[in-house]
Design a protein around this motif. Sequence first.
Motif, PDB file in Angstrom:
ATOM      1  N   HIS A  27      -3.680 -89.703  54.756  1.00  0.00           N
ATOM      2  CA  HIS A  27      -4.427 -90.940  54.953  1.00  0.00           C
ATOM      3  C   HIS A  27      -4.965 -90.878  56.374  1.00  0.00           C
ATOM      4  O   HIS A  27      -4.203 -90.979  57.338  1.00  0.00           O
ATOM      5  CB  HIS A  27      -3.530 -92.156  54.752  1.00  0.00           C
ATOM      6  N   LEU A  28      -6.268 -90.679  56.501  1.00  0.00           N
ATOM      7  CA  LEU A  28      -6.881 -90.387  57.799  1.00  0.00           C
ATOM      8  C   LEU A  28      -7.993 -91.391  58.090  1.00  0.00           C
ATOM      9  O   LEU A  28      -9.148 -91.188  57.725  1.00  0.00           O
ATOM     10  CB  LEU A  28      -7.427 -88.952  57.791  1.00  0.00           C
ATOM     11  N   PRO A  29      -7.670 -92.514  58.728  1.00  0.00           N
ATOM     12  CA  PRO A  29      -8.671 -93.551  58.988  1.00  0.00           C
ATOM     13  C   PRO A  29      -9.849 -93.032  59.810  1.00  0.00           C
ATOM     14  O   PRO A  29      -9.659 -92.304  60.788  1.00  0.00           O
ATOM     15  CB  PRO A  29      -7.889 -94.606  59.767  1.00  0.00           C
ATOM     16  N   PHE A  30     -11.068 -93.411  59.388  1.00  0.00           N
ATOM     17  CA  PHE A  30     -12.233 -93.075  60.213  1.00  0.00           C
ATOM     18  C   PHE A  30     -12.933 -94.317  60.745  1.00  0.00           C
ATOM     19  O   PHE A  30     -13.658 -94.258  61.731  1.00  0.00           O
ATOM     20  CB  PHE A  30     -13.212 -92.154  59.467  1.00  0.00           C
ATOM     21  N   GLN A  31     -12.763 -95.459  60.101  1.00  0.00           N
ATOM     22  CA  GLN A  31     -13.236 -96.775  60.543  1.00  0.00           C
ATOM     23  C   GLN A  31     -14.749 -96.955  60.483  1.00  0.00           C
ATOM     24  O   GLN A  31     -15.223 -97.981  60.023  1.00  0.00           O
ATOM     25  CB  GLN A  31     -12.732 -97.116  61.942  1.00  0.00           C
ATOM     26  N   SER A  32     -15.529 -95.984  60.945  1.00  0.00           N
ATOM     27  CA  SER A  32     -16.990 -96.068  60.875  1.00  0.00           C
ATOM     28  C   SER A  32     -17.559 -94.662  60.881  1.00  0.00           C
ATOM     29  O   SER A  32     -17.007 -93.763  61.523  1.00  0.00           O
ATOM     30  CB  SER A  32     -17.550 -96.854  62.069  1.00  0.00           C
ATOM     31  N   GLY A  33     -18.675 -94.481  60.180  1.00  0.00           N
ATOM     32  CA  GLY A  33     -19.344 -93.184  60.183  1.00  0.00           C
ATOM     33  C   GLY A  33     -20.337 -93.024  61.308  1.00  0.00           C
ATOM     34  O   GLY A  33     -20.963 -91.975  61.447  1.00  0.00           O
ATOM     35  N   SER A  34     -20.464 -94.054  62.139  1.00  0.00           N
ATOM     36  CA  SER A  34     -21.403 -94.035  63.259  1.00  0.00           C
ATOM     37  C   SER A  34     -20.680 -93.720  64.560  1.00  0.00           C
ATOM     38  O   SER A  34     -19.770 -94.453  64.964  1.00  0.00           O
ATOM     39  CB  SER A  34     -22.107 -95.394  63.373  1.00  0.00           C
ATOM     40  N   SER A  35     -21.091 -92.662  65.237  1.00  0.00           N
ATOM     41  CA  SER A  35     -20.477 -92.321  66.527  1.00  0.00           C
ATOM     42  C   SER A  35     -20.687 -93.434  67.544  1.00  0.00           C
ATOM     43  O   SER A  35     -19.811 -93.690  68.384  1.00  0.00           O
ATOM     44  CB  SER A  35     -21.047 -91.007  67.056  1.00  0.00           C
ATOM     45  N   ARG A  36     -21.833 -94.116  67.468  1.00  0.00           N
ATOM     46  CA  ARG A  36     -22.093 -95.215  68.395  1.00  0.00           C
ATOM     47  C   ARG A  36     -21.082 -96.339  68.204  1.00  0.00           C
ATOM     48  O   ARG A  36     -20.531 -96.870  69.180  1.00  0.00           O
ATOM     49  CB  ARG A  36     -23.517 -95.744  68.187  1.00  0.00           C
ATOM     50  N   VAL A  37     -20.813 -96.692  66.949  1.00  0.00           N
ATOM     51  CA  VAL A  37     -19.845 -97.750  66.670  1.00  0.00           C
ATOM     52  C   VAL A  37     -18.434 -97.294  67.035  1.00  0.00           C
ATOM     53  O   VAL A  37     -17.647 -98.065  67.594  1.00  0.00           O
ATOM     54  CB  VAL A  37     -19.920 -98.189  65.197  1.00  0.00           C
ATOM     55  N   PHE A  82     -24.414 -98.580  59.439  1.00  0.00           N
ATOM     56  CA  PHE A  82     -23.727 -98.690  58.154  1.00  0.00           C
ATOM     57  C   PHE A  82     -24.124 -97.543  57.223  1.00  0.00           C
ATOM     58  O   PHE A  82     -23.274 -96.989  56.516  1.00  0.00           O
ATOM     59  CB  PHE A  82     -24.049-100.028  57.487  1.00  0.00           C
ATOM     60  N   LEU A  83     -25.398 -97.167  57.230  1.00  0.00           N
ATOM     61  CA  LEU A  83     -25.833 -96.058  56.374  1.00  0.00           C
ATOM     62  C   LEU A  83     -25.176 -94.747  56.782  1.00  0.00           C
ATOM     63  O   LEU A  83     -24.962 -93.866  55.946  1.00  0.00           O
ATOM     64  CB  LEU A  83     -27.356 -95.931  56.407  1.00  0.00           C
ATOM     65  N   GLU A  84     -24.818 -94.617  58.068  1.00  0.00           N
ATOM     66  CA  GLU A  84     -24.060 -93.433  58.498  1.00  0.00           C
ATOM     67  C   GLU A  84     -22.656 -93.458  57.899  1.00  0.00           C
ATOM     68  O   GLU A  84     -22.098 -92.406  57.555  1.00  0.00           O
ATOM     69  CB  GLU A  84     -24.000 -93.372  60.021  1.00  0.00           C
ATOM     70  N   THR A  85     -22.068 -94.639  57.780  1.00  0.00           N
ATOM     71  CA  THR A  85     -20.775 -94.753  57.099  1.00  0.00           C
ATOM     72  C   THR A  85     -20.911 -94.355  55.639  1.00  0.00           C
ATOM     73  O   THR A  85     -20.084 -93.600  55.101  1.00  0.00           O
ATOM     74  CB  THR A  85     -20.240 -96.194  57.208  1.00  0.00           C
ATOM     75  N   MET A  86     -21.950 -94.833  54.979  1.00  0.00           N
ATOM     76  CA  MET A  86     -22.175 -94.494  53.571  1.00  0.00           C
ATOM     77  C   MET A  86     -22.363 -92.982  53.400  1.00  0.00           C
ATOM     78  O   MET A  86     -21.811 -92.373  52.477  1.00  0.00           O
ATOM     79  CB  MET A  86     -23.392 -95.241  53.039  1.00  0.00           C
ATOM     80  N   SER A  87     -23.117 -92.363  54.307  1.00  0.00           N
ATOM     81  CA  SER A  87     -23.349 -90.921  54.175  1.00  0.00           C
ATOM     82  C   SER A  87     -22.082 -90.125  54.422  1.00  0.00           C
ATOM     83  O   SER A  87     -21.860 -89.074  53.801  1.00  0.00           O
ATOM     84  CB  SER A  87     -24.472 -90.470  55.114  1.00  0.00           C
TER      85      SER A  87
END
Length: 201
Positions: A27-37, A82-87
């Motif tokens: 279980h490896l949390p990433f929280q957001s796919g955006s480096s900026r966020v 958000f679209l970076e999270t989706m990708s």
Amino acid sequence: MTSHPKDETEKLFRTMAGSDKIAKHIHLPFQSGSSRVLKAMNRSYDRERYLSLVELARSYMPDIVLTSDVIVGFPGETEEDFLETMSLVESVRFDALFTFIYSKRPGTPAASYPDPATREEKQDRFDRLIALQNSVSEEKHRAYIGKTERVLIDGEDNGLLTSRTDGGRLVRLEGDNSLIGSFREVKITGSNTWALSGELI
């Protein structure tokens, strides 16, 4: 196991892969796919680092079960973020996600950040993320059908035994509760978004 990306090492993955006593699940949390966020969240990793860890883990354990945590609507998150999270979700293809809409915590730096996104926009993003992950989870579970898995029978629920695969996937099956606590071979016969069903061999 649940861990922080900063603690993931090649030695850890090699040890997990080489031991029959360690479940092949992280279980490896990433929280957001955006480096900026992620930077705004004060995370010590970015998108590229996270994806490199997933690639490294799968080089040792190609069938590892990966689950994660995601926060939608962190203050300042844009549609592009958000679209970076989706990708990232599409790229990694997690077995399951635990998803949350950001909630303000008094006393944290983020509580004072500008937050132009409306609650409705955040809910829309959350719903889109859930729909994507549910489709991935359902597809990954369908791929188990017809396979034989070694499971640990760990309990009983609504008249069926519950058990777990090596990767921690839930399998429901018929059988006597005297089997609880034992390992058994099970043929997977069905699936849905959340679990598998099977028959004792």
